[in-house]
Enzyme design. Sequence first.
Site, PDB file in Angstrom:
ATOM      1  N   ARG A   2      -2.957 -10.005   5.417  1.00  0.00           N
ATOM      2  CA  ARG A   2      -3.551 -10.141   3.836  1.00  0.00           C
ATOM      3  C   ARG A   2      -2.385  -9.370   3.173  1.00  0.00           C
ATOM      4  NH1 ARG A   2      -6.177  -6.644   0.365  1.00  0.00           N
ATOM      5  NH2 ARG A   2      -7.802  -7.635  -0.697  1.00  0.00           N
ATOM      6  N   LYS A  44       0.782  -1.247  -0.004  1.00  0.00           N
ATOM      7  CA  LYS A  44      -0.042  -0.083  -0.024  1.00  0.00           C
ATOM      8  C   LYS A  44       0.936   1.338   0.053  1.00  0.00           C
ATOM      9  CE  LYS A  44      -4.324  -1.709   1.493  1.00  0.00           C
ATOM     10  NZ  LYS A  44      -5.280  -1.853   2.736  1.00  0.00           N
TER      11      LYS A  44
HETATM   12  N1  HH2 Z   1      -7.367  -3.849   1.428  1.00  0.00           N
HETATM   13  C1  HH2 Z   1      -7.824  -4.015   0.080  1.00  0.00           C
HETATM   14  C2  HH2 Z   1      -8.916  -4.600  -0.346  1.00  0.00           C
HETATM   15  N2  HH2 Z   1      -9.809  -5.401   0.753  1.00  0.00           N
HETATM   16  N3  HH2 Z   1      -9.891  -6.042   2.992  1.00  0.00           N
HETATM   17  C3  HH2 Z   1      -9.373  -6.071   4.196  1.00  0.00           C
HETATM   18  N4  HH2 Z   1      -9.928  -6.674   5.138  1.00  0.00           N
HETATM   19  N5  HH2 Z   1      -8.298  -5.200   4.506  1.00  0.00           N
HETATM   20  C4  HH2 Z   1      -7.755  -4.473   3.484  1.00  0.00           C
HETATM   21  O1  HH2 Z   1      -6.622  -3.970   4.046  1.00  0.00           O
HETATM   22  C5  HH2 Z   1      -8.171  -4.441   2.399  1.00  0.00           C
HETATM   23  C6  HH2 Z   1      -9.226  -5.199   1.827  1.00  0.00           C
HETATM   24  C7  HH2 Z   1      -7.016  -3.021  -1.056  1.00  0.00           C
HETATM   25  O2  HH2 Z   1      -6.372  -3.654  -1.433  1.00  0.00           O
HETATM   26  P1  HH2 Z   1      -6.134  -4.862  -2.727  1.00  0.00           P
HETATM   27  O3  HH2 Z   1      -7.322  -5.618  -2.689  1.00  0.00           O
HETATM   28  O4  HH2 Z   1      -4.992  -5.112  -3.314  1.00  0.00           O
HETATM   29  O5  HH2 Z   1      -6.334  -3.558  -4.062  1.00  0.00           O
HETATM   30  P2  HH2 Z   1      -7.718  -3.134  -4.679  1.00  0.00           P
HETATM   31  O6  HH2 Z   1      -8.701  -2.534  -3.762  1.00  0.00           O
HETATM   32  O7  HH2 Z   1      -7.284  -2.151  -5.707  1.00  0.00           O
HETATM   33  O8  HH2 Z   1      -8.247  -4.115  -5.227  1.00  0.00           O
END
Ligand code: HH2
Length: 265
Positions: free
Chosen positions: A242, A205
Site C-alpha cells: 500500500r 510512515k
Molecule cells: N495505514 C494507513 C491507513 N490505512 N490500511 C492498512 N491495511 N494498512 C496500513 O498500514 C494503513 C491502512 C495510514 O496511512 P495513510 O492512509 O496514508 O494516512 P492517514 O491515516 O493519515 O489517512
Amino acid sequence: MGILNITPDSFSDGGRHIHLAQALDAAHRMKADGADILDIGGESTRPGAAPVDPSEELQRVGPVLEALQDIGLPLSLDSRRPSVVDAALDIGIDLINDVGGFKDPEMQALLRDPRARGLGVCVMHMQGEPQQMQKSPSYESVVEEVHGFLQKQQQLLEGLGVAPESILLDPGFGFGKTLDHNLALFDSLDLLCGQHRVLVGVSRKRMIGQLSAREDAPAHERLGGSLAAAVLAAQAGASVIRVHDVRETVDALRVWRVLNAAIVS
Ligand code: HH2
C-alpha cells in the site's frame, strides 16, 4: 495498492483530494502509473487523529466511489465504520480494508451480507485507537501477539464464509507500535507471508522517517526509504504493498522482480 485519502488531515496527502476533481485526477494518475488497486479512505487514522463522524466520512468517500465505478480497477474502501461500509456496498466496492481488524461485530455481520459475497477483505492489527495508540504501545511478544490476532481473525472470517484466498492480513505498521515493534514485525514478514496473503503499509510512515534520518522531514520526502521497504516487503512475499508513490514503487518492483529472478536462477 495506491492510496487515495479524501481527508483534510491525513499525515501525507491530507487536503490534496478534497475536491472530487482532484480525487479523480489522482485516481486516474495512479492507474496510469501502474496501480492494481485503489484504496479510498475518508478518515485519517494517523497517530493522534480524532475520529470522524461516519456520516461525514461517507460524504467524503461516497461521491468518489460513485465516480470511479468505471475506472477498471478494483476499489478498496479503507473504513472501520459499519455504516460507511454498508453504504459503500450499495455503490460498489471490491475490498473492505478495516484498520480495526474486523473486531467490531457489526463489521463481521456485514460479511454475511449477500452484497459482500466474493469481496476481498483486509484485516489489520491495531493496538488501541488512533488518538492514543502511540502513547505507550506495549507487548510481551509483539510478533506472537500480532500474528496470533491476525490468524484468529482469519479463522473467524473463514467461519463467516469469506474464502481464504480473499483475506489479506496486515501487521499494521505504526498502529500502536514503537520502532522496535515495527522492526520485529518487518523481520517476521516472511513467516507470515509463508502462510497467508499479506498486505504491507509502510509508505512514508514515521518508521521510514526514523530509519532514514528524515523524521522531521515532510512525509513526501521519505520516498527513498519507502521504496527500500516496498522492495524488501515484496522479497519477503507480501501480496499487496500500500503506497502513496505508485509510479516510483511500480518501477522499483519491476526492476526488483527481474533482477531478483536473474540472481536466483
Ligand atoms: N495505514 C494507513 C491507513 N490505512 N490500511 C492498512 N491495511 N494498512 C496500513 O498500514 C494503513 C491502512 C495510514 O496511512 P495513510 O492512509 O496514508 O494516512 P492517514 O491515516 O493519515 O489517512
